[in-house]
Design an enzyme around this catalytic site. Sequence first.
Site, mmCIF file in Angstrom:
data_model
loop_
_atom_site.group_PDB
_atom_site.id
_atom_site.type_symbol
_atom_site.label_atom_id
_atom_site.label_comp_id
_atom_site.label_asym_id
_atom_site.label_seq_id
_atom_site.Cartn_x
_atom_site.Cartn_y
_atom_site.Cartn_z
ATOM 1 N N GLU A 67 -12.357 -2.252 12.205
ATOM 2 C CA GLU A 67 -12.346 -1.489 10.960
ATOM 3 C C GLU A 67 -13.472 -1.899 10.009
ATOM 4 O O GLU A 67 -14.117 -1.055 9.408
ATOM 5 C CB GLU A 67 -10.981 -1.674 10.274
ATOM 6 C CG GLU A 67 -10.919 -1.023 8.913
ATOM 7 C CD GLU A 67 -9.581 -1.205 8.207
ATOM 8 O OE1 GLU A 67 -8.660 -1.816 8.782
ATOM 9 O OE2 GLU A 67 -9.463 -0.727 7.066
ATOM 10 N N GLU A 106 0.820 -1.215 0.000
ATOM 11 C CA GLU A 106 0.000 0.000 0.000
ATOM 12 C C GLU A 106 0.854 1.266 0.000
ATOM 13 O O GLU A 106 0.645 2.180 0.782
ATOM 14 C CB GLU A 106 -0.952 -0.008 1.192
ATOM 15 C CG GLU A 106 -1.921 -1.178 1.144
ATOM 16 C CD GLU A 106 -2.960 -1.196 2.250
ATOM 17 O OE1 GLU A 106 -2.675 -0.683 3.341
ATOM 18 O OE2 GLU A 106 -4.052 -1.734 2.016
ATOM 19 N N ASP A 149 -8.367 -9.202 3.997
ATOM 20 C CA ASP A 149 -8.119 -8.092 4.908
ATOM 21 C C ASP A 149 -9.128 -7.979 6.043
ATOM 22 O O ASP A 149 -10.079 -7.219 5.929
ATOM 23 C CB ASP A 149 -8.117 -6.779 4.108
ATOM 24 C CG ASP A 149 -7.432 -5.656 4.857
ATOM 25 O OD1 ASP A 149 -7.101 -5.863 6.027
ATOM 26 O OD2 ASP A 149 -7.219 -4.590 4.247
HETATM 27 C C1 BDP Z 1 -6.009 -2.128 5.849
HETATM 28 C C2 BDP Z 1 -6.309 -0.800 6.475
HETATM 29 C C3 BDP Z 1 -5.132 0.135 6.420
HETATM 30 C C4 BDP Z 1 -3.912 -0.556 6.986
HETATM 31 C C5 BDP Z 1 -3.678 -1.858 6.262
HETATM 32 C C6 BDP Z 1 -2.534 -2.662 6.859
HETATM 33 O O1 BDP Z 1 -7.396 -0.220 5.802
HETATM 34 O O2 BDP Z 1 -5.459 1.282 7.151
HETATM 35 O O3 BDP Z 1 -2.790 0.259 6.876
HETATM 36 O O4 BDP Z 1 -4.822 -2.663 6.361
HETATM 37 O O5 BDP Z 1 -2.834 -3.606 7.578
HETATM 38 O O6 BDP Z 1 -7.052 -2.973 6.201
HETATM 39 O O7 BDP Z 1 -1.384 -2.369 6.603
#
Ligand code: BDP
Length: 722
Positions: free
Chosen positions: A410, A308, A382
């Site tokens: 989340e 990401e 996720d």
């Molecule tokens: C996702 C979240 C994000 C996190 C990412 C992670 O939306 O905010 O940074 O996972 O785990 O689910 O790195």
Amino acid sequence: MVYKKSVLYLSLFFLPFFLSAQKGYDLWLQYDAIEKEDIRSQYLRQINNIVPFGSGETVKVAVSELQMAFEGFFQEAIRESVAIGEHDIVLGTKENLPPYVLPSLELELSKINSEGYIIKRIRIGNTPVTVITSQSDAGLLYGVFRFIREIQLHNNISDLHIVDSPRIQKRVLNHWDNLDRTVERGYAGFSIWDWHHLPDLIKPQYTDYARANASIGINGTVLTNVNANSLVFSPHYIEKVKALAEVFRPYGIQVYLTARFSAPVEMGDLQTADPLDPEVRQWWKNKADEIYAEIPDFGGFLVKANSEGQPGPNNYGRSHVDGANMMAEALAPHNGIVMWRAFVYSEHDPEDRAKQAYTEFVPFDGQFHDNVLVQVKNGPIDFQPREPFHPMFGAMPNTPLMMEFQITQEYLGFSSHLVYLPTMFEEILDEDTYVKGEGSTVAKVIDGTLSNKKLTGIAGVANIGTEKNWTGHPFGQANWYGFGRLAWDPYLDSEEIAEEWLQMTFSNEEEFVEEVSDMMIKSREAVVNYMTPLGLHHIMDTGHHYGPGPWVSDLDRPEWNPVYYHKADSVGVGFDRTQTGSHALAQYAEPLREKYNSIETTPEKYLLWFHHVPWDYEMENGETLWYNLALKYQEGVEDVEEMVETWNRMEKYVDRQKFEKTKMLLQIQLKEAKWWRDAVLLYFQQFSKMELPDFIPKPEHDLEYYQSLKFPYAPGISPAWH
Ligand code: BDP
């Protein structure tokens, strides 16, 4: 005079609220007076003085915790004594106990590991005492908290014989806390780390945080967000981290930091962060030395790399092994570890996102240094309300794999929904990977017993913030508690954990514990039903992930769009991960592969995860998929209605503030469950072109309305995403 009267009036008026708030703050460590006289006097007969052996900080905090608890339970001070007398509580590590106490404990001492404990009623000569002992200071404190818990649960202590050890070594909270005190995916206020005032202002809350964690055996905390800021490596911040580490040390809690891969460049020292560059390697060694000079028991680094948008070794044409091993070498002389996350997926990779972590990491099995743990989320996408277990579990027999659960909700209603997560954690831990035949559960992968791992770990993304009760939703505390208990022993039963937590937090009354634990246990299936039933996933609105957004299709990266995950069309709905589709199921061992390859043998809970299923497909109950989808959404709403009713019956057992707050939050949950049902069914109806079954009430609004809802200020989005 008049003035004074009104002050008195006001303070009396506010007192119950204050006490209630305090109760929320005290978490499960409520040491309320035992009101039933028979129970109280029974305990008092078996508890006299406290006789501690050893002089370290941990012994001191153990004694003061016991005193605090006893004063609360019995409303009487319990004295400390140097000579052992009848019914005393004798505590000390094996090393510190007087030799004449040891013979009656030898067998048990050989059974516990370095963090385990023994609580045993023995006789020294003719003197009956209760001994709490261990191999280490931390073990002793765990034993003390266990003893306190026995009383909170009103268990009999006249014949105690408890021998217990944690089954996983690194039991860690991950705080996604930024240095500006925002919390990524945090729904309970701001970060509890007051960086600006550290190291000079040490808040009592830091100690209470440590107490709460030690009481459930958590022994590590990563203070900072995985989307990391290299500033935390500056001397100015290391000093602040040191101050926190000093508060946590007596409680057996190590601190860790997230390491931003590009730190050597960002801190202005080097031109590159290439992990094979000798200067870069030296930079990390120096940084580790610098940290350990201040914090000798520093735990190590957690790293999110090439994920990401975070920098990582791939930026330099190097692999995850190159990156992780470089940091591992820097930490190894100090006994530090690297927790290297496997949460990777790439916008340049057209492969099913569910497959990418496995594809990228499994070929590296056995190549990571001994002090590296690869940290894997529980499912391959996720933190969804329900996912099958991540296929990496079991697929890397020569690499320690660390479980990553998300305690903060989340994707599960933020801190507004009552969802008891240990049920979900347990479901994952109990799943059979079959990699070494039947019984090769995920729990055995994690605790190292399946492939004889020397290093083991489990992490939970914290749901803690500055809210008075730490977690926002009063029941959010149960998820922190339950995570800790399962981290200690991944074979525990989540229902028992719920019962324990309820008794410690609210009341020992049987009716209350029975009804509310039942509600908690069912709450996880409820959220699955009203959000993502039958294997649907990631159809939350994007960015903040609050509320439904199955229609979102306009984001740059395909796998950021919900339409990527449900693939609804005129034929049906669901992601084909079989041979005819992405073939992600090939990452599982047999017989799972075969089982998931066929619609008939795939459990309905994973149906749309693995298959694109026709709307008129006939399901187990003889009805169509469309009908069943509607049924699940409706069941989800009805589950919440039942939760509301159960809670309303519990008023007499719960303090007013917690009762009212939970009641209001349950109304929000009900409203949102209906919102989910109506919005998602109206959206999918465009594809199925089938009537909604009669049991679905007419939606309050049309689809356009649901699609128009925007929440630019929904909580939990950190600046990292702006
Ligand atoms: C996702 C979240 C994000 C996190 C990412 C992670 O939306 O905010 O940074 O996972 O785990 O689910 O790195």
